[in-house]
Design an enzyme around this catalytic site. Structure first.
Site, PDB file in Angstrom:
ATOM      1  CE  LYS A 117      -4.493  -1.314   1.755  1.00  0.00           C
ATOM      2  NZ  LYS A 117      -5.572  -0.967   2.676  1.00  0.00           N
ATOM      3  CE  LYS A 200      -6.014  -8.555  -2.640  1.00  0.00           C
ATOM      4  NZ  LYS A 200      -5.901  -7.968  -1.301  1.00  0.00           N
ATOM      5  CE  LYS A 203     -11.745  -1.865  -0.988  1.00  0.00           C
ATOM      6  NZ  LYS A 203     -12.562  -2.268   0.115  1.00  0.00           N
TER       7      LYS A 203
HETATM    8  P1  TYM Z   1     -10.229  -5.892   3.574  1.00  0.00           P
HETATM    9  O1  TYM Z   1     -11.231  -4.853   3.872  1.00  0.00           O
HETATM   10  O2  TYM Z   1      -9.144  -5.577   2.606  1.00  0.00           O
HETATM   11  O3  TYM Z   1     -10.930  -7.217   3.055  1.00  0.00           O
HETATM   12  C1  TYM Z   1     -11.993  -7.800   3.791  1.00  0.00           C
HETATM   13  C2  TYM Z   1     -11.935  -9.312   3.707  1.00  0.00           C
HETATM   14  O4  TYM Z   1     -12.033  -9.754   2.348  1.00  0.00           O
HETATM   15  C3  TYM Z   1     -10.949 -10.631   2.058  1.00  0.00           C
HETATM   16  N1  TYM Z   1     -10.579 -10.478   0.651  1.00  0.00           N
HETATM   17  C4  TYM Z   1     -10.421 -11.496  -0.193  1.00  0.00           C
HETATM   18  N2  TYM Z   1     -10.570 -12.826  -0.036  1.00  0.00           N
HETATM   19  C5  TYM Z   1     -10.354 -13.618  -1.111  1.00  0.00           C
HETATM   20  N3  TYM Z   1      -9.988 -13.132  -2.337  1.00  0.00           N
HETATM   21  C6  TYM Z   1      -9.837 -11.802  -2.542  1.00  0.00           C
HETATM   22  N4  TYM Z   1      -9.504 -11.338  -3.742  1.00  0.00           N
HETATM   23  C7  TYM Z   1     -10.051 -10.915  -1.444  1.00  0.00           C
HETATM   24  N5  TYM Z   1      -9.994  -9.563  -1.288  1.00  0.00           N
HETATM   25  C8  TYM Z   1     -10.315  -9.319  -0.004  1.00  0.00           C
HETATM   26  C9  TYM Z   1      -9.831 -10.204   3.001  1.00  0.00           C
HETATM   27  O5  TYM Z   1      -8.895 -11.236   3.195  1.00  0.00           O
HETATM   28  C10 TYM Z   1     -10.611  -9.887   4.257  1.00  0.00           C
HETATM   29  O6  TYM Z   1     -10.887 -11.063   5.001  1.00  0.00           O
HETATM   30  N6  TYM Z   1      -7.209  -5.699   7.540  1.00  0.00           N
HETATM   31  C11 TYM Z   1      -8.477  -6.194   7.063  1.00  0.00           C
HETATM   32  C12 TYM Z   1      -9.665  -5.672   7.866  1.00  0.00           C
HETATM   33  C13 TYM Z   1      -9.585  -5.903   9.334  1.00  0.00           C
HETATM   34  C14 TYM Z   1      -9.748  -7.130   9.997  1.00  0.00           C
HETATM   35  C15 TYM Z   1      -9.639  -6.837  11.387  1.00  0.00           C
HETATM   36  C16 TYM Z   1      -9.983  -8.446   9.561  1.00  0.00           C
HETATM   37  C17 TYM Z   1      -9.381  -4.945  10.281  1.00  0.00           C
HETATM   38  N7  TYM Z   1      -9.422  -5.506  11.519  1.00  0.00           N
HETATM   39  C18 TYM Z   1      -9.745  -7.842  12.338  1.00  0.00           C
HETATM   40  C19 TYM Z   1     -10.085  -9.436  10.533  1.00  0.00           C
HETATM   41  C20 TYM Z   1      -9.974  -9.146  11.906  1.00  0.00           C
HETATM   42  C21 TYM Z   1      -8.643  -5.767   5.624  1.00  0.00           C
HETATM   43  O7  TYM Z   1      -8.043  -4.834   5.178  1.00  0.00           O
HETATM   44  O8  TYM Z   1      -9.585  -6.440   4.942  1.00  0.00           O
END
Ligand code: TYM
Length: 337
Positions: A117, A200, A203
């Site tokens: 990022k 991957k 968005k």
């Molecule tokens: P974020 O918002 O980027 O994504 C949310 C969830 O979606 C999953 N994900 C995917 N899974 C499979 N294939 C993909 N292409 C794909 N893109 C996104 C992510 O793995 C995630 O599970 N840091 C985290 C948010 C967070 C969090 C937490 C998660 C903050 N605190 C505590 C778990 C526990 C994040 O940026 O997810």
């Protein structure tokens, strides 16, 4: 060690706009499955994480409601699961500060999401983007959550959460925080771009054709699948045959996850078929599964007051769990008591 703790699931998604099929299959659909199992489930819209990169305030507000609508439309029941936004439960940031003093610079420096990022512009990225994983550890551990369902890309962050819990327990000579399990299971823990099987699905990809958005209509979904990149071979009959075929593997994984089958089950049906036959099958399945969700999301978005009430109630319930854990943490650290 997790045995002494109530089985409790926590996970979060950033309300930074544009839920994709990756978010749905890698996270939300699995949150729904865990809600149906024997766990207490807590799901969070992590707005404080979202602002580690710039968000327009009006967009953040809209995206938080849209994400909440996405959770509910996908099957999260706000009576059963706790559904709320992170900023409304101040215990997250209070515990995060303590974890900032536990986590080491070297640990955070190794985080691949920060490197991706921040890119070449590290000096100009926010301090929050660097400290992001300590807040994520606080999200999880403020509830003593034992299980965290996430996509593959979050594995390193959950491992860091385990390191923070272990170091806190060790430094203060307690057995207070659980060593949380990442739950990274199923056929679609890493959904890839429809245009490039090595990237991957995201968005933030410049091409909208690379992803299926949860708000896409039936025509858009079908068109994106029809145009998805593939290879000229027929589908194999066993998973082994997908090994060096990233694009083919991705479409089969998506099919398996959407239909609640294993990859081998899917291939035993479609092995030998050409993509000209398989793609329409996948498009039909995707439209059948996703269209009702996008329809329901649109309906819920017309009732923002209802969504706000759900979030307010969710944050009250979350605080009831978080407050005593923060209090006890302060006692352990020597701040009160
Ligand atoms: P974020 O918002 O980027 O994504 C949310 C969830 O979606 C999953 N994900 C995917 N899974 C499979 N294939 C993909 N292409 C794909 N893109 C996104 C992510 O793995 C995630 O599970 N840091 C985290 C948010 C967070 C969090 C937490 C998660 C903050 N605190 C505590 C778990 C526990 C994040 O940026 O997810």
């Amino acid at each position: 060690m997790a045995d002494q703790f109530t089985p409790r699931v926590f996970s979060g998604i950033q309300p930074s706009g544009g839920l994709t099929l990756g978010n749905y299959l890698g996270a939300i659909k699995r949150f729904v499955d865990m809600q149906a199992a024997e766990f207490e489930t807590i799901y969070c819209m992590v707005d404080l994480h979202a602002i580690t990169v710039w968000q327009e305030p009006a967009d953040l507000r809209k995206n938080t409601r849209e994400l909440c609508a996405g959770f509910i439309a996908s099957g999260i029941d706000p009576k059963q699961s706790i559904l709320f936004n992170q900023s409304q439960v101040p215990e997250h940031t209070q515990l995060a500060w303590i974890f900032n003093t536990v986590a080491r610079m070297g640990w955070l420096n190794r985080m691949t999401q920060f490197k991706d990022k921040a890119g070449k512009n590290r000096e100009n990225s926010s301090v929050g983007l660097f400290a992001y994983p300590a807040l994520m550890a606080a999200d999880i551990l403020i509830y003593h959550a034992t299980h965290v369902p996430v996509g593959d890309d979050q594995k390193q962050h959950v491992e860091l959460t385990r390191d923070i819990a272990a170091k806190f327990n060790h430094d203060y000579g307690v057995d207070f925080f659980p060593i949380t399990e990442p739950v990274i299971e199923g056929a679609a823990t890493r959904v890839m771009s429809l245009r490039d099987g090595s990237k991957k699905m995201s968005k933030s990809d410049a091409s909208d054709m690379s992803r299926i958005n949860m708000t896409d209509d039936a025509d858009a979904i079908a068109q994106k699948i029809r145009k998805a990149r593939t290879d000229p071979e027929a589908l194999p009959s066993e998973a082994e045959g997908l090994k060096d075929r990233a694009e083919a593997r991705n479409l089969v994984n998506i099919y398996a996850a959407l239909s609640d089958q294993s990859v081998d089950q899917v291939l035993s049906d479609v092995g030998g078929k050409q993509f000209s036959e398989f793609k329409p099958m996948l498009a039909d399945l995707a439209v059948t599964k996703l269209s009702p969700i996008s329809g329901e999301m649109a309906r819920l978005m017309d009732q923002p007051d209802e969504i706000d009430k759900i979030l307010a109630r969710g944050s009250e319930r979350a605080r009831e769990l978080a407050a005593p854990i923060l209090k006890k943490t302060y006692e352990i650290v020597g701040m009160v008591g």
